[in-house]
Design an enzyme around this catalytic site. Structure first.
Site, PDB file in Angstrom:
ATOM      1  N   HIS A 181       0.847  -1.191   0.000  1.00  0.00           N
ATOM      2  CA  HIS A 181       0.000   0.000   0.000  1.00  0.00           C
ATOM      3  C   HIS A 181       0.887   1.247   0.000  1.00  0.00           C
ATOM      4  O   HIS A 181       2.109   1.153   0.188  1.00  0.00           O
ATOM      5  CB  HIS A 181      -0.954   0.004   1.209  1.00  0.00           C
ATOM      6  CG  HIS A 181      -0.284   0.063   2.542  1.00  0.00           C
ATOM      7  ND1 HIS A 181      -0.199  -1.018   3.395  1.00  0.00           N
ATOM      8  CD2 HIS A 181       0.350   1.078   3.185  1.00  0.00           C
ATOM      9  CE1 HIS A 181       0.446  -0.668   4.486  1.00  0.00           C
ATOM     10  NE2 HIS A 181       0.797   0.603   4.390  1.00  0.00           N
TER      11      HIS A 181
HETATM   12  P1  TYD Z   1      -2.758  -3.861   7.496  1.00  0.00           P
HETATM   13  O1  TYD Z   1      -2.769  -2.437   7.027  1.00  0.00           O
HETATM   14  O2  TYD Z   1      -3.486  -4.860   6.651  1.00  0.00           O
HETATM   15  O3  TYD Z   1      -1.260  -4.338   7.684  1.00  0.00           O
HETATM   16  P2  TYD Z   1      -0.057  -4.352   6.597  1.00  0.00           P
HETATM   17  O4  TYD Z   1       0.142  -2.944   6.184  1.00  0.00           O
HETATM   18  O5  TYD Z   1       1.134  -4.871   7.306  1.00  0.00           O
HETATM   19  O6  TYD Z   1      -0.472  -5.231   5.466  1.00  0.00           O
HETATM   20  O7  TYD Z   1      -3.338  -3.879   8.974  1.00  0.00           O
HETATM   21  C1  TYD Z   1      -3.842  -5.068   9.572  1.00  0.00           C
HETATM   22  C2  TYD Z   1      -5.027  -4.719  10.456  1.00  0.00           C
HETATM   23  O8  TYD Z   1      -4.634  -3.881  11.535  1.00  0.00           O
HETATM   24  C3  TYD Z   1      -6.136  -3.989   9.724  1.00  0.00           C
HETATM   25  O9  TYD Z   1      -7.371  -4.578  10.119  1.00  0.00           O
HETATM   26  C4  TYD Z   1      -6.090  -2.576  10.245  1.00  0.00           C
HETATM   27  C5  TYD Z   1      -5.485  -2.732  11.625  1.00  0.00           C
HETATM   28  N1  TYD Z   1      -4.677  -1.577  12.059  1.00  0.00           N
HETATM   29  C6  TYD Z   1      -5.191  -0.724  13.022  1.00  0.00           C
HETATM   30  O10 TYD Z   1      -6.330  -0.894  13.514  1.00  0.00           O
HETATM   31  N2  TYD Z   1      -4.430   0.324  13.446  1.00  0.00           N
HETATM   32  C7  TYD Z   1      -3.190   0.549  12.948  1.00  0.00           C
HETATM   33  O11 TYD Z   1      -2.512   1.507  13.370  1.00  0.00           O
HETATM   34  C8  TYD Z   1      -2.673  -0.334  11.919  1.00  0.00           C
HETATM   35  C9  TYD Z   1      -1.313  -0.104  11.310  1.00  0.00           C
HETATM   36  C10 TYD Z   1      -3.453  -1.377  11.502  1.00  0.00           C
END
Ligand code: TYD
Length: 127
Positions: A44
């Site tokens: 992302h």
């Molecule tokens: P995600 O963005 O999918 O992780 P990555 O970037 O490593 O692929 O995040 C995983 C889950 O965590 C998603 O349901 C959102 C949640 N999340 C939060 O609630 N707060 C945060 O600060 C972050 C980074 C993620």
């Protein structure tokens, strides 16, 4: 990549990151990834968020992409940090066993700041 300050003596190492001093933003949020299996994460971009990524344990490969070219960074020392500016696509790959990737973020969590579709990212960059 930045070298994080470290203090060392016969008791080992201590590294410190102060918002606004060691990095160009105040820290509003910290999260960390760990026990990551053989999968890629990230995939992302952020519109406004600034981050510092640090592998506090183990190693992680971070592939940064500005829409035109890609560059790979290996985070493999607790004193090496990768400053991630807004508007860059990042893929997180090759987590070693026991790796912990700590992310210091300039903003609270905001799902609207994410771009999760690569074509949308290219369009956002005007490419
Ligand atoms: P995600 O963005 O999918 O992780 P990555 O970037 O490593 O692929 O995040 C995983 C889950 O965590 C998603 O349901 C959102 C949640 N999340 C939060 O609630 N707060 C945060 O600060 C972050 C980074 C993620």
């Amino acid at each position: 990549m930045i070298d994080i300050r470290k203090f060392t003596d016969n008791r080992g190492y201590l590294s410190v990151i102060e918002g606004g001093m060691d990095i160009p933003f105040e820290i509003k949020r910290i999260y960390y990834l760990y026990m990551v299996p053989e999968v890629a994460r990230g995939a992302h971009a952020h519109k406004a968020l600034q981050q510092l990524l640090v592998a506090t344990s183990g190693s992680v490969e971070v592939i940064m992409d500005d829409g035109v070219s890609k560059k790979s960074f290996i985070l493999d020392k607790p004193w090496k940090g990768l400053l991630v500016a807004p508007g860059l696509w990042r893929d997180l790959e090759n987590f070693s066993g026991g790796a912990v990737l700590m992310c210091l973020a300039s903003e609270k969590y905001d799902a609207a700041d994410y771009i999760r579709d690569y074509d949308e990212f290219k369009a956002y960059k005007g490419l």
